[in-house]
Design a protein around this motif. Sequence first.
Motif, PDB file in Angstrom:
ATOM      1  N   LEU A   1     -13.926  -8.577  54.902  1.00 17.39           N
ATOM      2  CA  LEU A   1     -14.375  -9.483  53.844  1.00 17.39           C
ATOM      3  C   LEU A   1     -15.892  -9.623  53.865  1.00 17.39           C
ATOM      4  N   ALA A   2     -16.459  -9.742  55.066  1.00 16.86           N
ATOM      5  CA  ALA A   2     -17.917  -9.849  55.184  1.00 16.86           C
ATOM      6  C   ALA A   2     -18.598  -8.599  54.655  1.00 16.86           C
ATOM      7  N   HIS A   3     -18.014  -7.429  54.953  1.00 18.50           N
ATOM      8  CA  HIS A   3     -18.570  -6.162  54.463  1.00 18.50           C
ATOM      9  C   HIS A   3     -18.518  -6.113  52.935  1.00 18.50           C
ATOM     10  N   ALA A   4     -17.369  -6.510  52.363  1.00 18.71           N
ATOM     11  CA  ALA A   4     -17.233  -6.486  50.903  1.00 18.71           C
ATOM     12  C   ALA A   4     -18.202  -7.461  50.247  1.00 18.71           C
ATOM     13  N   LEU A   5     -18.405  -8.621  50.859  1.00 19.60           N
ATOM     14  CA  LEU A   5     -19.366  -9.583  50.313  1.00 19.60           C
ATOM     15  C   LEU A   5     -20.792  -9.038  50.384  1.00 19.60           C
ATOM     16  N   ALA A   6     -21.094  -8.307  51.464  1.00 15.70           N
ATOM     17  CA  ALA A   6     -22.431  -7.708  51.581  1.00 15.70           C
ATOM     18  C   ALA A   6     -22.653  -6.646  50.510  1.00 15.70           C
ATOM     19  N   GLN A   7     -21.574  -5.933  50.141  1.00 14.87           N
ATOM     20  CA  GLN A   7     -21.686  -4.901  49.116  1.00 14.87           C
ATOM     21  C   GLN A   7     -21.732  -5.483  47.707  1.00 14.87           C
ATOM     22  N   HIS A   8     -21.300  -6.724  47.568  1.00 14.19           N
ATOM     23  CA  HIS A   8     -21.270  -7.394  46.254  1.00 14.19           C
ATOM     24  C   HIS A   8     -21.955  -8.741  46.396  1.00 14.19           C
ATOM     25  N   PRO A   9     -23.273  -8.776  46.441  1.00 18.09           N
ATOM     26  CA  PRO A   9     -24.020 -10.007  46.744  1.00 18.09           C
ATOM     27  C   PRO A   9     -23.840 -11.123  45.729  1.00 18.09           C
ATOM     28  N   GLY A  10     -23.346 -10.811  44.520  1.00 11.86           N
ATOM     29  CA  GLY A  10     -23.150 -11.858  43.527  1.00 11.86           C
ATOM     30  C   GLY A  10     -21.809 -12.558  43.626  1.00 11.86           C
ATOM     31  N   VAL A  11     -20.958 -12.133  44.579  1.00 10.66           N
ATOM     32  CA  VAL A  11     -19.603 -12.669  44.674  1.00 10.66           C
ATOM     33  C   VAL A  11     -19.549 -13.833  45.663  1.00 10.66           C
ATOM     34  N   THR A  12     -18.788 -14.854  45.298  1.00  7.90           N
ATOM     35  CA  THR A  12     -18.431 -15.942  46.198  1.00  7.90           C
ATOM     36  C   THR A  12     -16.915 -15.979  46.315  1.00  7.90           C
ATOM     37  N   LEU A  13     -16.410 -16.110  47.543  1.00 13.61           N
ATOM     38  CA  LEU A  13     -14.967 -16.153  47.770  1.00 13.61           C
ATOM     39  C   LEU A  13     -14.477 -17.597  47.843  1.00 13.61           C
ATOM     40  N   ASP A  14     -13.374 -17.864  47.162  1.00 15.07           N
ATOM     41  CA  ASP A  14     -12.659 -19.134  47.277  1.00 15.07           C
ATOM     42  C   ASP A  14     -11.340 -18.818  47.971  1.00 15.07           C
ATOM     43  N   VAL A  15     -11.209 -19.177  49.253  1.00 16.11           N
ATOM     44  CA  VAL A  15     -10.066 -18.773  50.073  1.00 16.11           C
ATOM     45  C   VAL A  15      -9.121 -19.948  50.275  1.00 16.11           C
TER      46      VAL A  15
ATOM     47  N   VAL B   1     -20.391 -12.487  35.255  1.00 15.58           N
ATOM     48  CA  VAL B   1     -20.397 -11.018  35.250  1.00 15.58           C
ATOM     49  C   VAL B   1     -21.505 -10.496  34.346  1.00 15.58           C
ATOM     50  N   GLY B   2     -21.662 -11.124  33.191  1.00 18.79           N
ATOM     51  CA  GLY B   2     -22.700 -10.697  32.263  1.00 18.79           C
ATOM     52  C   GLY B   2     -24.103 -10.902  32.792  1.00 18.79           C
ATOM     53  N   GLN B   3     -24.237 -11.818  33.750  1.00 18.91           N
ATOM     54  CA  GLN B   3     -25.550 -12.092  34.316  1.00 18.91           C
ATOM     55  C   GLN B   3     -25.830 -11.283  35.578  1.00 18.91           C
ATOM     56  N   GLY B   4     -25.013 -10.274  35.811  1.00 17.70           N
ATOM     57  CA  GLY B   4     -25.303  -9.387  36.947  1.00 17.70           C
ATOM     58  C   GLY B   4     -24.216  -9.348  37.996  1.00 17.70           C
ATOM     59  N   ALA B   5     -22.972  -9.161  37.583  1.00 21.24           N
ATOM     60  CA  ALA B   5     -21.860  -9.010  38.519  1.00 21.24           C
ATOM     61  C   ALA B   5     -21.785 -10.189  39.493  1.00 21.24           C
ATOM     62  N   GLN B   6     -21.810 -11.393  38.953  1.00 21.10           N
ATOM     63  CA  GLN B   6     -21.685 -12.590  39.768  1.00 21.10           C
ATOM     64  C   GLN B   6     -20.423 -13.331  39.384  1.00 21.10           C
ATOM     65  N   GLY B   7     -19.791 -13.954  40.357  1.00 20.56           N
ATOM     66  CA  GLY B   7     -18.618 -14.746  40.046  1.00 20.56           C
ATOM     67  C   GLY B   7     -17.848 -15.124  41.287  1.00 20.56           C
ATOM     68  N   VAL B   8     -16.873 -16.033  41.080  1.00 20.56           N
ATOM     69  CA  VAL B   8     -16.007 -16.485  42.160  1.00 20.56           C
ATOM     70  C   VAL B   8     -14.726 -15.657  42.140  1.00 20.56           C
ATOM     71  N   ILE B   9     -14.354 -15.124  43.286  1.00 21.08           N
ATOM     72  CA  ILE B   9     -13.094 -14.405  43.441  1.00 21.08           C
ATOM     73  C   ILE B   9     -12.168 -15.270  44.282  1.00 21.08           C
ATOM     74  N   ARG B  10     -10.983 -15.533  43.740  1.00 19.43           N
ATOM     75  CA  ARG B  10     -10.030 -16.423  44.400  1.00 19.43           C
ATOM     76  C   ARG B  10      -9.071 -15.593  45.241  1.00 19.43           C
ATOM     77  N   LEU B  11      -9.077 -15.831  46.532  1.00 18.58           N
ATOM     78  CA  LEU B  11      -8.248 -15.074  47.473  1.00 18.58           C
ATOM     79  C   LEU B  11      -7.303 -16.022  48.190  1.00 18.58           C
ATOM     80  N   GLN B  12      -6.034 -15.616  48.268  1.00 21.03           N
ATOM     81  CA  GLN B  12      -5.050 -16.395  49.016  1.00 21.03           C
ATOM     82  C   GLN B  12      -4.435 -15.524  50.102  1.00 21.03           C
ATOM     83  N   HIS B  13      -4.053 -16.154  51.200  1.00 23.90           N
ATOM     84  CA  HIS B  13      -3.344 -15.424  52.254  1.00 23.90           C
ATOM     85  C   HIS B  13      -2.189 -16.279  52.743  1.00 23.90           C
ATOM     86  N   SER B  14      -1.135 -15.628  53.209  1.00 23.11           N
ATOM     87  CA  SER B  14       0.007 -16.372  53.726  1.00 23.11           C
ATOM     88  C   SER B  14      -0.312 -16.877  55.125  1.00 23.11           C
TER      89      SER B  14
END
Length: 299
Positions: free
Chosen positions: A112-126, A86-99
Amino acid sequence: MISLKQFKYFIEIVEAGSYSRAAEKLFIAQSALSRQIKELEDELQTPLLTRDARQFELTPAGRLFFERGKRILEDIDDTLVQARHVGQGAQGVIRLQHSSSVILTPRISNALAHALAQHPGVTLDVSMLPSENQTMEIEEGRVDIGLLRLPTLRRHPHIQVREIGSEPLMVAVARDSPLAALDNVELADLSAQAFISIPHKDRGGLSYLVANLCLEQGFFPKPARALSRKSSQLNLIEAGLGIAIVPECMRLTAPAGVHFVRLSHGRLLSSVGLATRREADPLVAAFTDTLVARLAPSS
């Protein structure tokens, strides 16, 4: 006061299997390591290890301290990584679970694709986990976002759940079942059928919702001889072992031998919720707000 260093030393000893190997890995003298563990036990006022000249065993308190302590250190490491990103520019892994009953449909995947496009520093762990377990994982900080089937039974003060959509419930049956020839079936007419999924006493979600709907019609789902609350229930249905009431999205993952019949003219609905901590870190909060804006029923 107990220090993080003592947590680390104790866990290293248990994982290494001996004081000498742990001391070598930690680059400290074995006597210093023993002293740290003695100070830790004195602070806790209980022994964690029983020792003799060659080996040690964990006491019940030691086993608990090891399991919880290891989790604490993992959480701290993860927090440090997230904070650095986050300190290096809003980057990080977001952990998402679904039933298993919340399929990643095109609607959800596109959001999810739209949200990732809006937050280019995010990686999803699903990953996948039952709805009630998701709320516990989020409460304890091991998951950031949950996509769950409502209702959830447990209430966690630090978690908020926002509804992001609903869909009709349908009856999943084997293709050679007499029910497969119907265009529509009323819930009350299913009282004699065997249900692949019945509710767990401590869990909400889809099976809990279905059981309550059945009770409103004067019956409780009769359990089949093979039961499942997972996506594998569709395979059991295909084999002719019973039926299940499922959300319409389950059609996307159904095997060829499963047929879906409209239930009560599409009047019975199931809702999906998005769960997060009320005070999520800024990166998770921003990503979640983007996702909710895309998925919320009013959008």
